[in-house]
Design a protein around this motif. Structure first.
Motif, PDB file in Angstrom:
ATOM      1  N   THR A   1       0.712  -1.069   0.002  1.00  0.00           N
ATOM      2  CA  THR A   1       0.004  -0.044  -0.007  1.00  0.00           C
ATOM      3  C   THR A   1       0.746   1.417   0.074  1.00  0.00           C
ATOM      4  O   THR A   1       1.951   1.394   0.609  1.00  0.00           O
ATOM      5  CB  THR A   1      -0.816  -0.134   1.275  1.00  0.00           C
ATOM      6  N   ARG A   2       0.485   2.180  -0.877  1.00  0.00           N
ATOM      7  CA  ARG A   2       1.224   3.587  -0.832  1.00  0.00           C
ATOM      8  C   ARG A   2       1.002   4.159   0.557  1.00  0.00           C
ATOM      9  O   ARG A   2      -0.294   4.404   0.844  1.00  0.00           O
ATOM     10  CB  ARG A   2       0.773   4.178  -2.119  1.00  0.00           C
ATOM     11  N   SER A   3       1.533   4.853   1.175  1.00  0.00           N
ATOM     12  CA  SER A   3       1.325   5.643   2.556  1.00  0.00           C
ATOM     13  C   SER A   3       2.396   6.505   2.616  1.00  0.00           C
ATOM     14  O   SER A   3       3.528   6.838   1.933  1.00  0.00           O
ATOM     15  CB  SER A   3       1.798   4.553   3.568  1.00  0.00           C
ATOM     16  N   GLU A   4       1.830   7.675   3.405  1.00  0.00           N
ATOM     17  CA  GLU A   4       2.470   8.900   3.869  1.00  0.00           C
ATOM     18  C   GLU A   4       3.666   8.651   4.791  1.00  0.00           C
ATOM     19  O   GLU A   4       4.542   9.333   5.045  1.00  0.00           O
ATOM     20  CB  GLU A   4       1.525  10.165   4.174  1.00  0.00           C
ATOM     21  N   ASN A   5       3.367   7.609   5.454  1.00  0.00           N
ATOM     22  CA  ASN A   5       4.500   6.972   6.530  1.00  0.00           C
ATOM     23  C   ASN A   5       4.760   5.660   6.049  1.00  0.00           C
ATOM     24  O   ASN A   5       4.509   4.624   6.769  1.00  0.00           O
ATOM     25  CB  ASN A   5       3.789   7.041   7.955  1.00  0.00           C
ATOM     26  N   PRO A   6       5.785   5.632   5.038  1.00  0.00           N
ATOM     27  CA  PRO A   6       5.870   4.117   4.505  1.00  0.00           C
ATOM     28  C   PRO A   6       7.042   3.177   5.274  1.00  0.00           C
ATOM     29  O   PRO A   6       8.226   3.888   5.972  1.00  0.00           O
ATOM     30  CB  PRO A   6       6.322   4.660   3.119  1.00  0.00           C
TER      31      PRO A   6
END
Length: 173
Positions: free
Chosen positions: A68-73
């Protein structure tokens, strides 16, 4: 003669494919990586539109793999690419010779196969930013590239390329 024709066709079809090479850190636990994002300051070497096409293709592929693409990867993706002009030095030689009356002679002609081809080299890095930007997986590809292709054809090309690139992720140990 039939054998030579078949051999030539096999050569032509295999030389036009996409080449992908992988490398990875053997000690990496790939199961711990569930989220990703792209570096903000990527210099991909692509146009803005091709950047978007490639990133959409990557997002779709990674989504099917459960990422999943995330702002906190868990990790970041870096993409670099460049155009490569390959000169085609392949040719077929046709010769004729003969002799008679004590003399020998011959004629040979080289027939070029195809022309110069544009290819694009693309390198995709997976970097664990929490571990001091440790590179843990890399794919390098080189494939045919048509700079004047339609937007639809470019999109299709990137989807096929991404499928081939991510066939090696996660690596089978």
């Amino acid at each position: 003669m039939k054998f030579l024709k078949c051999l030539l066709l096999v050569f032509l079809f295999t030389s036009c494919g996409t080449l992908v090479n992988y490398d990875y850190e053997k000690s990496t636990d790939f199961a711990k990586y569930k989220t990703y994002n792209y570096f903000d300051d990527m210099e991909t070497g692509l146009s803005q539109l091709d950047d978007k096409r490639l990133m959409r293709a990557i997002d779709a592929k990674l989504s099917t793999m459960g990422l999943t693409r995330s702002e906190n990867p868990d990790f970041f993706i870096d993409i670099q690419s460049e155009d490569v002009m390959n000169r085609n030095n392949s040719s077929v030689g046709v010769g004729a010779g003969g002799g008679g009356g004590g003399g020998f002679g011959g004629v040979s002609v080289g027939i070029p196969l195809g022309g110069n081809q544009n290819t694009r080299a693309i390198v995709i890095d997976f970097v664990d930013k929490a571990q001091n930007e440790k590179l843990f997986w890399q794919a390098a590809s080189e494939s045919n590239y048509k700079p004047n292709a339609s937007p639809e054809k470019r999109e299709e090309t990137f989807v096929k390329l991404v499928d081939k690139i991510f066939a090696g992720y996660p690596p089978k140990k």
